[in-house]
Design a protein around this motif. Structure first.
Motif, PDB file in Angstrom:
ATOM      1  N   ALA A 104       0.832  -1.198   0.000  1.00  9.67           N
ATOM      2  CA  ALA A 104       0.000   0.000   0.000  1.00  9.67           C
ATOM      3  C   ALA A 104       0.873   1.256   0.000  1.00  9.67           C
ATOM      4  O   ALA A 104       0.539   2.243  -0.660  1.00  9.67           O
ATOM      5  CB  ALA A 104      -0.928  -0.011   1.217  1.00  9.67           C
ATOM      6  N   LEU A 105       1.990   1.226   0.723  1.00 12.56           N
ATOM      7  CA  LEU A 105       2.910   2.369   0.737  1.00 12.56           C
ATOM      8  C   LEU A 105       3.511   2.603  -0.639  1.00 12.56           C
ATOM      9  O   LEU A 105       3.556   3.746  -1.127  1.00 12.56           O
ATOM     10  CB  LEU A 105       4.023   2.145   1.760  1.00 12.56           C
ATOM     11  CG  LEU A 105       5.135   3.195   1.770  1.00 12.56           C
ATOM     12  CD1 LEU A 105       4.584   4.542   2.213  1.00 12.56           C
ATOM     13  CD2 LEU A 105       6.274   2.749   2.648  1.00 12.56           C
ATOM     14  N   ILE A 106       3.953   1.537  -1.284  1.00 12.09           N
ATOM     15  CA  ILE A 106       4.525   1.683  -2.638  1.00 12.09           C
ATOM     16  C   ILE A 106       3.478   2.222  -3.599  1.00 12.09           C
ATOM     17  O   ILE A 106       3.745   3.137  -4.388  1.00 12.09           O
ATOM     18  CB  ILE A 106       5.101   0.329  -3.115  1.00 12.09           C
ATOM     19  CG1 ILE A 106       6.327  -0.038  -2.282  1.00 12.09           C
ATOM     20  CG2 ILE A 106       5.445   0.377  -4.592  1.00 12.09           C
ATOM     21  CD1 ILE A 106       6.811  -1.455  -2.494  1.00 12.09           C
ATOM     22  N   GLY A 107       2.263   1.682  -3.535  1.00  8.13           N
ATOM     23  CA  GLY A 107       1.184   2.170  -4.392  1.00  8.13           C
ATOM     24  C   GLY A 107       0.837   3.618  -4.107  1.00  8.13           C
ATOM     25  O   GLY A 107       0.587   4.409  -5.031  1.00  8.13           O
ATOM     26  N   TYR A 108       0.826   3.998  -2.829  1.00  9.64           N
ATOM     27  CA  TYR A 108       0.536   5.377  -2.443  1.00  9.64           C
ATOM     28  C   TYR A 108       1.585   6.329  -3.012  1.00  9.64           C
ATOM     29  O   TYR A 108       1.244   7.373  -3.584  1.00  9.64           O
ATOM     30  CB  TYR A 108       0.474   5.480  -0.914  1.00  9.64           C
ATOM     31  CG  TYR A 108       0.261   6.873  -0.394  1.00  9.64           C
ATOM     32  CD1 TYR A 108      -1.012   7.411  -0.295  1.00  9.64           C
ATOM     33  CD2 TYR A 108       1.343   7.660   0.007  1.00  9.64           C
ATOM     34  CE1 TYR A 108      -1.211   8.699   0.191  1.00  9.64           C
ATOM     35  CE2 TYR A 108       1.146   8.942   0.494  1.00  9.64           C
ATOM     36  CZ  TYR A 108      -0.130   9.452   0.587  1.00  9.64           C
ATOM     37  OH  TYR A 108      -0.316  10.719   1.057  1.00  9.64           O
ATOM     38  N   LEU A 109       2.856   5.988  -2.831  1.00  8.46           N
ATOM     39  CA  LEU A 109       3.928   6.865  -3.327  1.00  8.46           C
ATOM     40  C   LEU A 109       3.905   6.997  -4.844  1.00  8.46           C
ATOM     41  O   LEU A 109       4.072   8.099  -5.391  1.00  8.46           O
ATOM     42  CB  LEU A 109       5.283   6.356  -2.846  1.00  8.46           C
ATOM     43  CG  LEU A 109       5.518   6.423  -1.334  1.00  8.46           C
ATOM     44  CD1 LEU A 109       6.853   5.796  -0.977  1.00  8.46           C
ATOM     45  CD2 LEU A 109       5.432   7.865  -0.845  1.00  8.46           C
ATOM     46  N   ILE A 110       3.695   5.894  -5.539  1.00 10.08           N
ATOM     47  CA  ILE A 110       3.638   5.943  -7.009  1.00 10.08           C
ATOM     48  C   ILE A 110       2.431   6.768  -7.460  1.00 10.08           C
ATOM     49  O   ILE A 110       2.538   7.608  -8.367  1.00 10.08           O
ATOM     50  CB  ILE A 110       3.606   4.515  -7.591  1.00 10.08           C
ATOM     51  CG1 ILE A 110       4.967   3.841  -7.389  1.00 10.08           C
ATOM     52  CG2 ILE A 110       3.230   4.532  -9.062  1.00 10.08           C
ATOM     53  CD1 ILE A 110       4.985   2.373  -7.753  1.00 10.08           C
ATOM     54  N   PHE A 111       1.283   6.542  -6.809  1.00 10.02           N
ATOM     55  CA  PHE A 111       0.075   7.279  -7.198  1.00 10.02           C
ATOM     56  C   PHE A 111       0.241   8.779  -6.959  1.00 10.02           C
ATOM     57  O   PHE A 111      -0.099   9.595  -7.828  1.00 10.02           O
ATOM     58  CB  PHE A 111      -1.146   6.755  -6.437  1.00 10.02           C
ATOM     59  CG  PHE A 111      -2.370   7.567  -6.691  1.00 10.02           C
ATOM     60  CD1 PHE A 111      -3.063   7.446  -7.887  1.00 10.02           C
ATOM     61  CD2 PHE A 111      -2.820   8.495  -5.764  1.00 10.02           C
ATOM     62  CE1 PHE A 111      -4.190   8.218  -8.140  1.00 10.02           C
ATOM     63  CE2 PHE A 111      -3.937   9.269  -6.000  1.00 10.02           C
ATOM     64  CZ  PHE A 111      -4.633   9.137  -7.197  1.00 10.02           C
ATOM     65  N   VAL A 112       0.735   9.161  -5.785  1.00 10.13           N
ATOM     66  CA  VAL A 112       0.876  10.596  -5.474  1.00 10.13           C
ATOM     67  C   VAL A 112       1.884  11.250  -6.408  1.00 10.13           C
ATOM     68  O   VAL A 112       1.658  12.367  -6.898  1.00 10.13           O
ATOM     69  CB  VAL A 112       1.257  10.781  -3.983  1.00 10.13           C
ATOM     70  CG1 VAL A 112       1.681  12.205  -3.706  1.00 10.13           C
ATOM     71  CG2 VAL A 112       0.087  10.399  -3.099  1.00 10.13           C
ATOM     72  N   ALA A 113       2.992  10.577  -6.687  1.00 16.00           N
ATOM     73  CA  ALA A 113       3.989  11.150  -7.600  1.00 16.00           C
ATOM     74  C   ALA A 113       3.410  11.305  -9.009  1.00 16.00           C
ATOM     75  O   ALA A 113       3.575  12.374  -9.643  1.00 16.00           O
ATOM     76  CB  ALA A 113       5.236  10.270  -7.626  1.00 16.00           C
ATOM     77  N   ALA A 114       2.730  10.286  -9.520  1.00 14.68           N
ATOM     78  CA  ALA A 114       2.138  10.372 -10.860  1.00 14.68           C
ATOM     79  C   ALA A 114       1.008  11.399 -10.897  1.00 14.68           C
ATOM     80  O   ALA A 114       0.864  12.149 -11.882  1.00 14.68           O
ATOM     81  CB  ALA A 114       1.622   9.003 -11.280  1.00 14.68           C
ATOM     82  N   PHE A 115       0.215  11.456  -9.835  1.00 14.84           N
ATOM     83  CA  PHE A 115      -0.897  12.402  -9.760  1.00 14.84           C
ATOM     84  C   PHE A 115      -0.384  13.842  -9.776  1.00 14.84           C
ATOM     85  O   PHE A 115      -0.881  14.692 -10.533  1.00 14.84           O
ATOM     86  CB  PHE A 115      -1.696  12.107  -8.482  1.00 14.84           C
ATOM     87  CG  PHE A 115      -2.948  12.905  -8.329  1.00 14.84           C
ATOM     88  CD1 PHE A 115      -4.003  12.782  -9.221  1.00 14.84           C
ATOM     89  CD2 PHE A 115      -3.085  13.794  -7.268  1.00 14.84           C
ATOM     90  CE1 PHE A 115      -5.163  13.506  -9.065  1.00 14.84           C
ATOM     91  CE2 PHE A 115      -4.239  14.528  -7.098  1.00 14.84           C
ATOM     92  CZ  PHE A 115      -5.285  14.388  -7.999  1.00 14.84           C
ATOM     93  N   ASN A 116       0.635  14.121  -8.943  1.00 11.59           N
ATOM     94  CA  ASN A 116       1.201  15.472  -8.913  1.00 11.59           C
ATOM     95  C   ASN A 116       1.889  15.832 -10.230  1.00 11.59           C
ATOM     96  O   ASN A 116       1.788  16.967 -10.702  1.00 11.59           O
ATOM     97  CB  ASN A 116       2.174  15.620  -7.751  1.00 11.59           C
ATOM     98  CG  ASN A 116       1.457  15.685  -6.416  1.00 11.59           C
ATOM     99  OD1 ASN A 116       0.280  16.008  -6.350  1.00 11.59           O
ATOM    100  ND2 ASN A 116       2.167  15.364  -5.354  1.00 11.59           N
ATOM    101  N   ALA A 117       2.601  14.868 -10.826  1.00 13.05           N
ATOM    102  CA  ALA A 117       3.255  15.126 -12.115  1.00 13.05           C
ATOM    103  C   ALA A 117       2.219  15.382 -13.201  1.00 13.05           C
ATOM    104  O   ALA A 117       2.395  16.285 -14.043  1.00 13.05           O
ATOM    105  CB  ALA A 117       4.145  13.947 -12.488  1.00 13.05           C
TER     106      ALA A 117
END
Length: 176
Positions: A49-62
């Motif tokens: 869940a942490l890995i998914g959260y970090l990837i999602f937030v980074a892609a979302f912000n980008a």
């Protein structure tokens, strides 16, 4: 009242030896998961869940910044993601437990986790029939002896000492 789900470590692990490993997951909003999302995921050992959260937030912000959206709008979008993290934190814990071969045993409604544990174990222990090798259960036999049953060990009161009554009042009913 909060609702708790109870999880056992394995399909065959729901016996007396595994009761200390049972996990109670509170359903509802988790404030600290909203405020400190990645740290809360680390604290609860929710690695995927942490890995998914970090990837999602980074892609979302980008993605938002590539669309030319301002920083304040990205900040508010991140607040919404944090709010969703707080709302779905208990679901992420249950999902992680189910991936680790844990199974849900019961759902308990209680004010706090201690009360939930007590209610669950009261109900769960009544369902357990034929427990093998239970070292804690003791057969106490019959009821305790009473003084009014003739023939029992304690049916007669102890004799009064030869010198009268022992204590602060040497005569029954005497003045103080």
């Amino acid at each position: 009242m909060p609702v708790y789900t109870v999880h056992a470590p394995s399909p065959a692990g729901a016996d007396l030896r595994a009761t200390d490993k049972f996990v109670f997951v509170r359903d509802g909003f988790h404030f600290w998961a909203m405020v400190f999302g990645p740290f809360w995921l680390l604290w609860n050992r929710l690695w995927l869940a942490l890995i998914g959260y970090l990837i999602f937030v980074a892609a979302f912000n980008a993605g938002l910044s590539s669309l030319g959206i301002g920083r304040s709008s990205i900040f508010f979008a991140d607040l919404i993601v944090a709010l969703l993290t707080g709302l779905e934190a208990s679901s992420l814990r249950r999902w992680t437990l189910s991936r680790g071969k844990w199974r849900q045993l019961d759902v308990v409604v209680a004010d706090d986790e201690d009360t939930a544990e007590r209610r669950f174990f009261e109900r769960w222990s009544q369902k357990q029939h034929g427990i093998v090798n239970d070292q804690w259960a003791v057969d106490r036999g019959g009821p305790p002896p009473t003084r009014h049953t003739p023939g029992q060990q304690f049916s007669n009161p102890p004799p009064i000492p030869a010198g009268g009554i022992i204590g602060l009042f040497p005569e029954p009913g005497g003045s103080r």
